[in-house]
Write an enzyme that holds these catalytic residues in place. Structure first.
Site, short mmCIF file in Angstrom:
data_model
loop_
_atom_site.label_atom_id
_atom_site.label_comp_id
_atom_site.label_asym_id
_atom_site.label_seq_id
_atom_site.Cartn_x
_atom_site.Cartn_y
_atom_site.Cartn_z
N ASP A 159 54.58 51.25 33.28
CA ASP A 159 55.31 52.26 32.51
C ASP A 159 56.65 51.68 32.02
OD1 ASP A 159 53.37 54.43 33.28
OD2 ASP A 159 54.13 53.88 35.25
N HIS A 187 53.96 58.22 38.86
CA HIS A 187 53.19 57.48 37.85
C HIS A 187 52.10 58.43 37.33
CE1 HIS A 187 50.73 54.67 35.70
NE2 HIS A 187 49.70 54.99 36.45
P1 NAX Z 1 37.51 49.77 38.08
O1 NAX Z 1 36.71 51.00 38.29
O2 NAX Z 1 37.16 48.80 37.04
O3 NAX Z 1 37.57 48.95 39.46
C1 NAX Z 1 37.84 49.56 40.68
C2 NAX Z 1 37.14 48.74 41.75
O4 NAX Z 1 37.53 49.24 43.02
C3 NAX Z 1 35.61 48.83 41.69
O5 NAX Z 1 35.08 47.50 41.63
C4 NAX Z 1 35.26 49.53 42.99
O6 NAX Z 1 34.03 49.06 43.55
C5 NAX Z 1 36.43 49.16 43.87
N1 NAX Z 1 36.62 50.03 45.02
C6 NAX Z 1 36.42 51.37 45.12
N2 NAX Z 1 36.66 51.80 46.36
C7 NAX Z 1 37.02 50.72 47.08
C8 NAX Z 1 37.37 50.51 48.43
N3 NAX Z 1 37.37 51.53 49.31
N4 NAX Z 1 37.69 49.25 48.83
C9 NAX Z 1 37.64 48.24 47.97
N5 NAX Z 1 37.31 48.36 46.68
C10 NAX Z 1 37.01 49.58 46.23
O7 NAX Z 1 39.02 50.28 37.91
P2 NAX Z 1 40.27 49.50 37.30
O8 NAX Z 1 40.30 49.70 35.85
O9 NAX Z 1 40.30 48.12 37.84
O10 NAX Z 1 41.48 50.38 37.88
C11 NAX Z 1 41.77 50.41 39.26
C12 NAX Z 1 42.77 51.50 39.58
O11 NAX Z 1 44.01 51.25 38.92
C13 NAX Z 1 42.36 52.90 39.12
O12 NAX Z 1 42.65 53.82 40.15
C14 NAX Z 1 43.26 53.16 37.94
O13 NAX Z 1 43.47 54.54 37.74
C15 NAX Z 1 44.51 52.46 38.37
N6 NAX Z 1 45.51 52.15 37.34
C16 NAX Z 1 46.82 52.23 37.70
C17 NAX Z 1 47.84 51.91 36.82
C18 NAX Z 1 49.27 52.00 37.22
O14 NAX Z 1 50.12 51.76 36.36
N7 NAX Z 1 49.64 52.27 38.46
C19 NAX Z 1 47.53 51.50 35.42
C20 NAX Z 1 46.14 51.02 35.24
C21 NAX Z 1 45.08 51.77 36.01
O15 NAX Z 1 44.76 52.94 35.31
#
Ligand code: NAX
Length: 327
Positions: A159, A187
């Protein structure tokens, strides 16, 4: 030979993981003198995909990459961890209630906090990226009573970087000419991107942009940028999120420059009326070891109201996870 730092990345097979791992392994997270050992945590059904990414990491022949371990075991994932990047989370899907979302994430971040408490290195630094990032960090920290709460942080650097880019574009200056921007609060769409103290090449930002642009364009553009990326790309921010995670940790370990601060979700000490213990974004400096909230800034009435609204949302999230027994 320096001992490698152990960097744990959860959700390693996801899209942020794919953008992040190569930057860590190339030395951009901890600098050119620190070898890294990567520890990838995934759910069982995504371990194979993480193995594929590890094959590609091998194929980069990064001199600083000392090894890669892949696991679906949360305890093994955080054993000896120096830097924990908690990226994997349960996304909100259509029709999902907030309580369901918080429960699902409590089921992820509570055991991860406990595993960090049990096995991480004494100097462990934790960055939560997975949403709802502030509250997930709060949950993890609550399950790690032996780790100082200050080590649990939530990412608002994306952000912050978005705000830098918007202000630079509007004023026709470079991002590195901007100082003292702040993201306050959660956030989420309630965050408060604050340029009231920012300068651009030494001139107050408020002398360069008008109040209507700030209220009607700057603040909503930054706060809703994630949705705009999804709408345009058909997928959520990944490379920019990974970049912000690298920036966050790099600033933590290198420190902030003397004439600037950055934004991060850190545990509140009660500053600015944010209830103690909440993980809220603040203007922060780092001395290379720990973050400090920039003290004694005056907030005008508009800023106060915007911060209060975002903090109210954080309080609600905290009450909800308490009611669900997650902390
Ligand atoms: P993806 O869905 O591409 O990848 C998430 C991965 O996490 C998957 O491979 C899944 O198998 C794995 N996962 C789920 N549960 C798990 C667990 N208990 N232990 C280990 N791995 C696990 O999501 P992606 O685009 O990579 O985003 C990841 C997270 O970042 C989401 O929650 C998203 O909302 C968040 N974000 C946060 C941002 C921020 O500024 N703080 C910005 C970007 C993003 O939106």
């Amino acid at each position: 030979e320096k001992t490698p730092a152990v960097v744990t990345v959860t959700g390693a097979a996801g899209q942020i993981g794919y953008a992040l791992l190569f930057r860590i392994a190339s030395g951009q997270l901890l600098g050119p003198d620190t070898p890294v050992r990567l520890r990838l945590l995934e759910v069982p059904q995504a371990v194979r995909a993480a193995e594929g990414t590890a094959m590609e990491l091998d194929d980069c022949a990064f001199p600083l990459l000392a090894g890669i371990d892949i696991t679906d075991d949360v305890r093994a994932a955080f054993d000896g961890t120096n830097v924990a990047l908690l990226v994997g989370a349960r996304p909100r899907t259509a029709g999902m209630e907030r309580g369901d979302l918080l429960s699902a994430n409590g089921g992820i971040f509570a055991p991860q906090g406990a595993a960090i408490n049990a096995g991480a290195a004494d100097d462990v630094k934790v960055l939560v990226v997975g949403n709802p990032a502030n509250t997930n960090a709060f949950i993890a920290a609550s399950h790690a009573p032996d780790v100082p709460a200050e080590r649990f942080t939530a990412m608002t650097r994306l952000d912050h970087n978005r705000a830098l880019a918007q202000l630079a574009a509007r004023t026709g200056r470079r991002v590195d000419e901007i100082r003292h921007l702040t993201i306050w609060g959660n956030h989420s769409a309630t965050q408060f991107p604050d340029l009231t103290r920012a300068t651009v090449a030494g001139t107050p930002a408020t002398d360069l942009v008008d109040a209507a642009w700030v209220a009607d364009t700057f603040i909503p553009t930054v706060a809703k940028r994630g949705a705009a990326i999804i709408e345009a790309r058909g997928a959520s921010s990944a490379a920019s999120a990974a970049n912000a995670a690298v920036d966050h940790v790099r600033t933590w370990v290198d420190g902030t420059p003397a004439d600037d601060w950055t934004s991060a979700g850190v545990v509140s000490d009660g500053s600015y009326g944010v209830p103690e213990g909440l993980i809220s974004s603040f203007p922060v400096t780092s001395d290379g070891t720990s973050w400090s909230i920039v003290p004694d800034l005056e907030l005008d009435a508009d800023s106060r109201a915007r911060l209060d609204a975002s903090v109210a949302e954080l309080v609600e999230e905290r009450e909800a996870v308490r009611a669900l027994g997650l902390v």
